[in-house]
Design a protein around this motif. Sequence first.
Motif, short mmCIF file in Angstrom:
data_model
loop_
_atom_site.label_atom_id
_atom_site.label_comp_id
_atom_site.label_asym_id
_atom_site.label_seq_id
_atom_site.Cartn_x
_atom_site.Cartn_y
_atom_site.Cartn_z
N CYS A 176 14.05 -1.73 118.06
CA CYS A 176 15.00 -0.66 117.97
C CYS A 176 14.11 0.90 118.40
CB CYS A 176 15.82 -0.09 117.08
SG CYS A 176 16.90 0.93 117.49
N ILE A 231 23.35 7.39 125.08
CA ILE A 231 22.48 7.04 125.41
C ILE A 231 23.10 5.99 126.17
CG2 ILE A 231 20.16 5.57 125.62
CD1 ILE A 231 19.92 7.77 123.29
N THR A 240 22.41 5.55 119.60
CA THR A 240 23.65 6.06 119.80
C THR A 240 24.89 5.36 118.80
OG1 THR A 240 23.16 6.55 121.84
CG2 THR A 240 25.70 5.98 121.55
N CYS A 283 18.23 0.95 112.74
CA CYS A 283 16.67 1.14 114.14
C CYS A 283 15.23 0.93 113.72
CB CYS A 283 17.35 2.21 114.56
SG CYS A 283 16.46 2.75 116.39
N SER A 332 22.99 10.15 118.68
CA SER A 332 21.88 9.61 119.34
C SER A 332 21.02 10.09 119.00
CB SER A 332 21.67 9.45 120.38
OG SER A 332 23.10 8.62 121.44
N LYS A 371 19.14 0.54 120.47
CA LYS A 371 18.65 0.52 121.68
C LYS A 371 17.18 0.17 122.16
CE LYS A 371 22.75 2.49 123.00
NZ LYS A 371 23.39 2.45 124.26
N SER A 372 17.03 -0.84 123.40
CA SER A 372 15.05 -1.14 123.51
C SER A 372 14.43 -0.11 124.61
CB SER A 372 15.76 -2.09 124.25
OG SER A 372 16.64 -2.11 125.63
N SER A 373 15.83 1.00 124.67
CA SER A 373 14.75 2.35 125.60
C SER A 373 15.86 3.24 125.37
CB SER A 373 15.12 1.82 126.94
OG SER A 373 14.46 3.26 127.87
N GLY A 374 15.39 4.26 125.59
CA GLY A 374 15.89 5.73 125.79
C GLY A 374 15.94 6.66 126.66
N TRP A 398 25.15 0.83 117.92
CA TRP A 398 23.94 -0.10 119.22
C TRP A 398 22.88 0.52 119.15
CZ3 TRP A 398 27.20 -2.92 122.01
CH2 TRP A 398 29.10 -2.91 122.17
N HIS A 415 20.83 -0.10 127.75
CA HIS A 415 20.07 -0.42 127.37
C HIS A 415 20.35 -1.11 125.27
CE1 HIS A 415 17.99 1.73 129.93
NE2 HIS A 415 18.50 2.99 129.81
N ASP A 416 21.31 -1.52 125.44
CA ASP A 416 22.18 -2.43 124.18
C ASP A 416 20.95 -3.41 123.83
OD1 ASP A 416 24.00 -0.53 124.11
OD2 ASP A 416 25.50 -2.07 125.12
#
Length: 363
Positions: free
Chosen positions: A318, A289, A322, A312, A347, A333-336, A331, A292-293
């Motif tokens: 989160c 992914i 990934t 996460c 991921s 993520k704020s979005s997938g 990492w 979006h980190d």
Amino acid sequence: MVEGKFQADYDVSQFIGAARDHRPEVVIFNSPGGSIQTGFALGRAIRTLGLDTVQVRGLECSSACALAFLGGVKRVAEPGSIGVHKSSFSGMAWGDADEAVSAIQSATAAVLSYLREMDVDPGLLELALQYESSDIRYLSGSEMEQLRVTTRSDPDPLPAGPTAQPSAAPNPAPSSDQVSRSVPEPKRMAIIEGIDFYGSDVASGTVNSAILCGQECVARGDQCGAFTFNSSERARKGPNCFQKDSRGFLDGNQEAISGLMLSPSDPAPQPFSLGVIDPTSDLMIGVDIPGHDLSRRPHPSAKSVQACRLECLGDERCVAFTYVIERSHCWLKSSGEGAVNKVGMLSAYKHVRRFSPRIIPTE
């Protein structure tokens, strides 16, 4: 992916050629094993090529496949995904008794030499020899770590503090009043399917059902306030009933059935929703992914897939993660959005699942 039974006449140069053509970073298995010598050959080829190995519970890797898995420079495996037994080391044909003894000794020496070559604890062989060819012993996460079946760049245990606790959105999980025992003699238990009470273990054993696991918890008295039963058939080859002094924290796992001891005065836990990343079904190997980190740098302490997953779950911001297998980078993520196929990556997305506890008497 390496699939199928390991045949004794397999030409490992086929694997080496394919690896050089496609240049994978990781090797995944779906094999019940087979020839020990083929397992050795594949493991050594994987190590020579500098590849990593990854194993998930949704695929099979037992017997000689476990030997091949050990060839990975870095090795990541979910609990219960690697199986060993005696036939992995003694499945040979021989004539008289003297020849049989000689063959067993030779096979044992070969495996010990291979384990040392791969920097794996020889105790793995001792454990495997306790199980006949008709049986398989699937290794727990802690066993794989202790025996160096898996590798970790971070020697510290998985985080057990608040950052590792799953978030409970949109509705809260049972409150502390609902999940703590007020008296030492439970009269009821709340059963929750699909939930693992992660951590806080005081004892473990092997039983045939969640109810029997609960009965063992009751028999332990005030030392046991909760339990988790692993319903996977593989788990019956090792401990599958984990007794706990408290519930720990809630982790969605479709193979888990957990129970909480309740006194007559304890309120029954109500249905609740929980953000989950199920380790048995939600991990996507070979998926990245990008972007979006949540941070400009990988998570400083999450050095395994399991630790990354828990981080996460514990971060309300989160929604996915990934994991870069070769570098042990996590990492959050704020979005997938924008997921792509990419070797060497793993991921997963967080999603909300609804749980409904049911009450069972203990008497």
